[in-house]
Design an enzyme around this catalytic site. Structure first.
Site: not given
Ligand code: ACM
Length: 528
Positions: A156, A185, A246, A303, A401, A449-450
Site C-alpha cells: 500500500r 497486494d 489481492h 478475501e 492501522d 496495514w498501510t
Molecule cells: C486481512 O486483513 N485481509 C488479512
C-alpha cells in the site's frame, strides 16, 4: 515555622516515595523478564569495561556501549567485568538466558545463540534506561511464545530499506523475532523477480494514494541484505505473496494469469484453474525461496470473494468446477489453496495463510493459520480443533492501522479501537478459547496495514509505543504480566524513543504528540 515546612516537605517526599514504590521496584525492561531478584549495590557501566564472550556479541556490546573492547577469555573471566557465556550444558530454555549483576561483574548466560543475543539486549536496555548505573540483580528469562511477530504492508505504501532496518533494530531490542513482510497486494508488487521483470517495471508502479507513483520495490540484493541484517538479530523474515486474491499488481503486469474481477476489483484474482497460473506461481516461489531461508512462505488466501465475480461467468472456470466436482466457486478457491500447499510442500516449505484457509481442507502438516478475523472467534477454535498451529493477529487488538485513541481522526475503528492497554492484556481475554490446545498456539503478531499510513512519521506514530506492548504480550508469561505496572514504566520507553528520534503517540499526554497529517484527513474506516 521553617522546621514545620521542612517536616512537611519530608512527609511529602516520604509519601511520594511510597506512592511511587511499584514504579521504583519495577525493572525498566521491555518486555518484562520472567524473574528479577534484586540485590544490594550497583554495577557501573562506562569506565573501561572488560567484555568477554565464548559465544559472540562481545564486540557488538562494546560498540553499543561506546566502550573499547578489552577481550577476556573464558578462563580469566573471574577478572572480567562483563562476560557472555554460551553454555549448551546449562540447559536453559531455547531463547532464554540468565543475567547475574554484582558490583564487580555481570555474567550473561544462555544455552543458545538467540538466548545470548537476548541477554545482551537486556543488558543494553538496562544500561540505557538506568543511565549506566545498573542495580545488582539476578534475572531469569525465557519467552512465552516462539512467534513474536510484526507485519509491515509495503504494497500500500513503500518505506524502504533504512526504515525496515530501523524497525528490525527495534524488534531485536524488544525481543520480537519474526518480521512478516507483506510485499504484494493490489497497489504494488515490491520484490524483484528476475523471470518476470514486468512485476516490478509495471507492478511496482503506484501506491494506495497515487496509482502513478514511480515504481518502488526491493531488488534481490536489497532482500539479501535485509534478510542477513535480520538474521544477525535473530529475526526470521516471513515473505508474503498474496493469492488467489489481492493479486491486482500481478494481473496488471501479466494479464494472462488474471482471473478477472469487476469495477474496483478488476484483476483482483489469479486465474484459478489455468496450468499457466500454477507454473507462473511456482517460478516465483523458486526465486522467493532462494532469497528467504524461512521454513514458511505466507500465501495470503484472504478475501477472495472481493474480486472473484468473473469466476461465476467464465465458461472455462465453470466447466473446471464441474469436471473436478468442486461444487462451487468457494470449492474452487479451496482447491487452489490445496494445490499451493502441495506445491510449497514439494519445495520443502510450509504454507502460512490467513484464517480463510482453515476451510480449504489442507493437511495441518502442510499449513499454519494466521487468525485475523477477531469477529470470527469460531475460526480460531476451528483451526485449533482441526490440528493447525496458529499465530494470533486479530484485528482487535493487534492491527496497527486501528487508531489508539478515541479522538484520532485517521485509521480504523470496529466497535472500538486498539489502545496500548488492550494489546498488553492480549491474549488473556480470549485465551480460554485455546484451552487444551495451548501447544498449537505459536504466538502472536502486530500487523501494520498501510492504506492510511503514507509516510514514516505516521508509521512511527501508529507503531509506537504499541510495539512495546506487543513484546510484553508475546514474551512475558501471563502470570508475570501486569499491565498497570507496564503502563507505569512506559515513560522510560518513551524516553528511549525520544533519544532515538522516533515519533510516537504519548498515551499520557495525547495532545503532546499530535496525530501527523495524512493525505486523506478524516480517513476513518468503521467496521471494515
Ligand atoms: C486481512 O486483513 N485481509 C488479512
Amino acid at each position: 515555622m521553617k522546621i514545620r515546612n521542612l517536616e512537611r516537605r519530608i512527609v511529602i517526599v516520604a509519601m511520594a516515595c511510597l506512592l511511587s514504590l511499584p514504579m521504583v521496584s519495577q525493572v525498566p525492561l521491555f518486555p518484562t523478564p520472567v524473574e528479577v531478584r534484586k540485590a544490594e549495590g550497583y554495577f557501573m557501566v562506562g569506565r573501561n569495561l572488560q567484555i568477554g564472550s565464548n559465544g559472540g556479541y562481545a564486540a557488538l556490546l562494546a560498540g553499543k556501549l561506546g566502550e573499547e573492547l578489552k577481550e577476556v577469555s573464558a578462563d580469566t573471566r573471574a577478572s572480567g567485568e562483563v562476560f557472555l557465556e554460551l553454555n549448551e550444558l546449562a540447559g536453559l530454555p531455547d531463547e532464554g538466558y540468565t543475567m547475574e549483576v554484582t558490583p564487580a561483574k555481570v555474567v550473561l548466560k544462555a544455552s543458545s545463540a538467540a538466548g545470548l543475543f537476548y541477554a545482551k539486549e537486556t543488558f543494553l536496555q538496562l544500561a540505557e534506561t538506568a543511565g549506566g548505573k545498573i542495580r545488582c540483580c539476578r534475572i531469569e528469562d525465557a519467552p512465552r511464545y516462539s512467534w513474536r511477530g510484526f507485519m509491515l504492508d509495503e504494497s500500500r505504501h513503500f518505506f524502504g530499506k533504512e526504515k525496515v532496518k530501523q524497525y528490525l533494530d527495534m524488534m531485536a531490542s524488544l525481543k520480537l523475532n519474526v518480521f512478516h513482510w507483506h510485499l504484494t497486494d493490489e497497489p504494488g508488487w515490491r520484490i524483484e523477480i528476475k523471470k518476470y521483470p514486468k512485476l516490478t517495471s509495471e507492478g511496482a508502479v503506484g501506491n494506495w494514494h497515487d496509482p502513478k507513483a514511480p515504481a518502488q520495490f526491493y531488488t534481490q540484493d536489497d532482500i539479501r541484505e535485509i534478510v542477513s541484517y535480520a538474521a544477525e538479530r535473530h529475526i526470521m523474515i516471513l515473505p508474503e505473496f498474496d493469492m488467489p486474491g489481492h493479486a491486482t499488481a500481478v494481473c496488471r503486469s501479466y494479464p494472462e494469469v488474471s482471473g478477472g474481477g469487476e469495477g474496483k476489483w478488476e484483476g483482483f484474482t489469479f486465474h484459478p484453474c489455468k496450468e499457466e497460473t500454477f507454473e507462473f506461481i511456482s517460478h516465483i516461489f523458486d526465486e522467493i525461496i532462494s532469497l528467504f531461508p524461512s521454513p514458511y512462505i505466507h500465501v495470503g488466501g484472504d478475501e477472495v470473494h472481493f474480486g472473484n465475480q468473473s469466476w461465476y461467468t467464465d465458461p472455462e472456470i465453470q466447466q473446471f468446477i464441474k469436471d473436478k466436482n468442486l461444487g462451487n466457486e468457494v470449492g474452487l478457491e479451496h482447491y487452489f489453496i490445496r494445490r499451493i500447499a502441495d506445491m510449497l510442500a514439494s519445495k520443502g516449505k510450509t504454507m502460512i495463510g490467513w484464517d480463510e484457509i482453515v476451510d480449504a481442507g489442507v493437511s495441518p502438516e502442510k499449513a499454519v493459520v494466521m487468525w485475523w478475523r477477531h469477529d470470527r472467534k469460531h475460526q480460531l477454535v476451528k483451526a485449533l480443533e482441526n490440528g493447525y498451529k496458529v499465530i494470533m493477529t486479530p484485528r482487535r487488538p493487534l492491527y496497527g492501522d486501528f487508531v489508539q485513541y478515541g479522538q484520532h481522526t485517521v485509521g480504523r475503528f470496529w466497535d472500538g479501537y486498539n489502545p496500548i492497554e488492550d494489546i498488553c492484556r492480549f491474549p488473556e481475554p480470549i485465551i480460554h478459547l485455546a484451552q487444551g490446545y495451548e501447544d498449537q498456539l505459536m504466538g502472536l503478531q502486530f500487523s501494520m496495514w498501510t492504506e492510511r499510513v503514507a509516510d514514516e512519521k505516521r508509521l512511527d506514530f501508529m507503531m509506537f509505543p504499541r510495539l512495546a506492548a506487543v513484546a510484553e504480550s508475546a514474551w512475558t508469561p501471563a502470570k508475570k504480566k501486569d499491565c498497570s505496572l507496564f503502563m507505569q514504566k512506559l515513560p522510560k520507553f518513551l524516553k528511549l524513543l525520544d533519544r532515538l528520534g522516533i515519533y510516537y503517540f504519548n498515551p499520557f499526554q495525547p495532545d503532546a504528540t499530535p496525530e501527523p497529517d495524512a493525505p486523506d484527513k478524516d480517513d476513518v474506516l468503521k467496521n471494515g
